[in-house]
Design a protein around this motif. Structure first.
Motif, PDB file in Angstrom:
ATOM      1  N   ARG A 168       0.834  -1.204   0.000  1.00 22.71           N
ATOM      2  CA  ARG A 168       0.000   0.000   0.000  1.00 22.71           C
ATOM      3  C   ARG A 168       0.872   1.258   0.000  1.00 22.71           C
ATOM      4  O   ARG A 168       0.719   2.140  -0.834  1.00 22.71           O
ATOM      5  CB  ARG A 168      -0.868  -0.030   1.263  1.00 22.71           C
ATOM      6  CG  ARG A 168      -1.960   0.980   1.298  1.00 22.71           C
ATOM      7  CD  ARG A 168      -2.721   0.881   2.599  1.00 22.71           C
ATOM      8  NE  ARG A 168      -3.289  -0.459   2.834  1.00 22.71           N
ATOM      9  CZ  ARG A 168      -3.873  -0.819   3.982  1.00 22.71           C
ATOM     10  NH1 ARG A 168      -3.970   0.020   4.976  1.00 22.71           N
ATOM     11  NH2 ARG A 168      -4.373  -2.031   4.110  1.00 22.71           N
ATOM     12  N   VAL A 173      -0.886  -0.116  -4.041  1.00 19.48           N
ATOM     13  CA  VAL A 173      -1.747  -1.260  -4.345  1.00 19.48           C
ATOM     14  C   VAL A 173      -2.433  -1.632  -3.041  1.00 19.48           C
ATOM     15  O   VAL A 173      -1.786  -2.026  -2.075  1.00 19.48           O
ATOM     16  CB  VAL A 173      -0.946  -2.451  -4.914  1.00 19.48           C
ATOM     17  CG1 VAL A 173      -1.833  -3.684  -5.053  1.00 19.48           C
ATOM     18  CG2 VAL A 173      -0.351  -2.086  -6.273  1.00 19.48           C
ATOM     19  N   TYR A 174      -3.741  -1.478  -3.018  1.00 17.89           N
ATOM     20  CA  TYR A 174      -4.490  -1.613  -1.764  1.00 17.89           C
ATOM     21  C   TYR A 174      -5.099  -3.001  -1.633  1.00 17.89           C
ATOM     22  O   TYR A 174      -6.001  -3.354  -2.365  1.00 17.89           O
ATOM     23  CB  TYR A 174      -5.590  -0.541  -1.697  1.00 17.89           C
ATOM     24  CG  TYR A 174      -5.014   0.833  -1.515  1.00 17.89           C
ATOM     25  CD1 TYR A 174      -5.011   1.459  -0.267  1.00 17.89           C
ATOM     26  CD2 TYR A 174      -4.431   1.514  -2.576  1.00 17.89           C
ATOM     27  CE1 TYR A 174      -4.451   2.703  -0.084  1.00 17.89           C
ATOM     28  CE2 TYR A 174      -3.864   2.764  -2.412  1.00 17.89           C
ATOM     29  CZ  TYR A 174      -3.879   3.347  -1.171  1.00 17.89           C
ATOM     30  OH  TYR A 174      -3.309   4.588  -0.995  1.00 17.89           O
ATOM     31  N   ILE A 186      -8.734  -6.189 -10.700  1.00 23.37           N
ATOM     32  CA  ILE A 186      -7.603  -6.301 -11.639  1.00 23.37           C
ATOM     33  C   ILE A 186      -8.135  -6.285 -13.072  1.00 23.37           C
ATOM     34  O   ILE A 186      -9.169  -6.884 -13.365  1.00 23.37           O
ATOM     35  CB  ILE A 186      -6.805  -7.609 -11.387  1.00 23.37           C
ATOM     36  CG1 ILE A 186      -6.344  -7.666  -9.937  1.00 23.37           C
ATOM     37  CG2 ILE A 186      -5.617  -7.710 -12.329  1.00 23.37           C
ATOM     38  CD1 ILE A 186      -5.611  -8.962  -9.575  1.00 23.37           C
ATOM     39  N   ASN A 190      -4.047  -2.672 -15.448  1.00 26.89           N
ATOM     40  CA  ASN A 190      -3.250  -2.557 -14.210  1.00 26.89           C
ATOM     41  C   ASN A 190      -2.550  -3.848 -13.782  1.00 26.89           C
ATOM     42  O   ASN A 190      -1.802  -3.868 -12.812  1.00 26.89           O
ATOM     43  CB  ASN A 190      -4.125  -2.014 -13.060  1.00 26.89           C
ATOM     44  CG  ASN A 190      -5.287  -2.945 -12.694  1.00 26.89           C
ATOM     45  OD1 ASN A 190      -5.249  -4.130 -12.989  1.00 26.89           O
ATOM     46  ND2 ASN A 190      -6.300  -2.406 -12.046  1.00 26.89           N
ATOM     47  N   GLN A 193       1.352  -3.765 -13.466  1.00 21.90           N
ATOM     48  CA  GLN A 193       1.771  -2.900 -12.355  1.00 21.90           C
ATOM     49  C   GLN A 193       1.557  -3.627 -11.015  1.00 21.90           C
ATOM     50  O   GLN A 193       2.419  -3.608 -10.132  1.00 21.90           O
ATOM     51  CB  GLN A 193       0.946  -1.611 -12.406  1.00 21.90           C
ATOM     52  CG  GLN A 193       1.398  -0.556 -11.440  1.00 21.90           C
ATOM     53  CD  GLN A 193       0.409   0.606 -11.397  1.00 21.90           C
ATOM     54  OE1 GLN A 193      -0.446   0.728 -12.281  1.00 21.90           O
ATOM     55  NE2 GLN A 193       0.528   1.449 -10.395  1.00 21.90           N
ATOM     56  N   ILE A 194       0.397  -4.280 -10.883  1.00 19.97           N
ATOM     57  CA  ILE A 194       0.081  -4.986  -9.630  1.00 19.97           C
ATOM     58  C   ILE A 194       1.041  -6.165  -9.425  1.00 19.97           C
ATOM     59  O   ILE A 194       1.593  -6.366  -8.336  1.00 19.97           O
ATOM     60  CB  ILE A 194      -1.395  -5.466  -9.639  1.00 19.97           C
ATOM     61  CG1 ILE A 194      -2.331  -4.269  -9.548  1.00 19.97           C
ATOM     62  CG2 ILE A 194      -1.678  -6.439  -8.496  1.00 19.97           C
ATOM     63  CD1 ILE A 194      -3.796  -4.576  -9.812  1.00 19.97           C
TER      64      ILE A 194
END
Ligand SMILES: Cc1ncc(COP(=O)(O)O)c(C=O)c1O
Length: 205
Positions: A168, A173-174, A186, A190, A193-194
């Motif tokens: 986070r 990324v939460y 998702i 993204n 990136q995740i």
């Protein structure tokens, strides 16, 4: 599980928040609930349509209680009304009307079944893509295949609270602090990136 619960005289409370997102079929995902209702004398079933009908914020769901007799059902209803009255008294109307409309119209209901199926397939596809990307980044160091054994809207990464907070704070990324990721969040834009963020936290913390 039903046998064990019966043997130990345990009370069953089923929380059904993602009906259809496990198998893709709303009917199939209700099988366990029906089995409990058939085989246990007393069951409480909480159901919400927030996710599978996209009706967040409408507070739309149902609490069903299987009782041993009509008298017991009357007693339960009286107690439930006593609890409900000081909390919200009357549930909101509009979400309930939408659900009633949808479930009573054959065409709309079929469309909804298909929508849930498509949602489940998208989530499942994202799960596979995420695992593929994470395995590629790990290059044999770790295997993320265990995520493929899970199903539904979430995936458990095995991240500690510390790692989840790191994800986070450093990468925006939460995820939940128990390491749970909402796969529905998702998408093609993204995912890289995740995956990079997860890989980085896994490697460095
Ligand atoms: C397992 C589970 N049960 C119940 C709920 C509550 O759903 P609602 O806010 O629609 O009542 C949620 C919501 O996130 C959930 O994940």
């Amino acid at each position: 599980m039903i046998d064990i619960m019966k043997r130990r005289n345990l009370f069953a409370f089923l929380d059904c928040a993602y009906q259809g997102f496990a198998s893709g079929s709303v009917e199939e995902d209700s099988r366990v609930v029906k089995l409990f209702a058939e085989r246990m004398n007393q069951v409480m079933i909480a159901l919400t349509f927030a996710k599978n009908m996209g009706l967040y914020g409408e507070r739309i769901g149902a609490l069903s209680v299987v009782c041993r007799s009509a008298q017991e059902a009357d007693n339960v209803l009286t107690q439930l009304k006593r609890i409900i009255r000081p909390i919200y008294s009357h549930p909101p109307n509009w979400g309930a009307r939408l659900v009633t409309l949808l479930l009573n119209d054959h065409h709309l209901k079929t469309e909804w079944f298909n929508d849930v199926k498509n949602m489940q397939m998208r989530i499942s596809d994202m799960r596979s893509q995420l695992v593929r990307e994470l395995n590629r980044l790990s290059n044999g160091k770790y295997s993320w295949d265990f995520i493929l054994q899970q199903k539904g809207m979430y995936c458990f990464t095995g991240f500690t609270e510390q790692q989840s907070i790191q994800l986070r704070q450093e990468f925006a990324v939460y995820i939940a602090t128990d390491g749970r990721i909402n796969i529905a969040a998702i998408n093609d834009q993204n995912i890289k990136q995740i995956a990079n963020a997860i890989h980085s936290v896994k490697t460095n913390y």
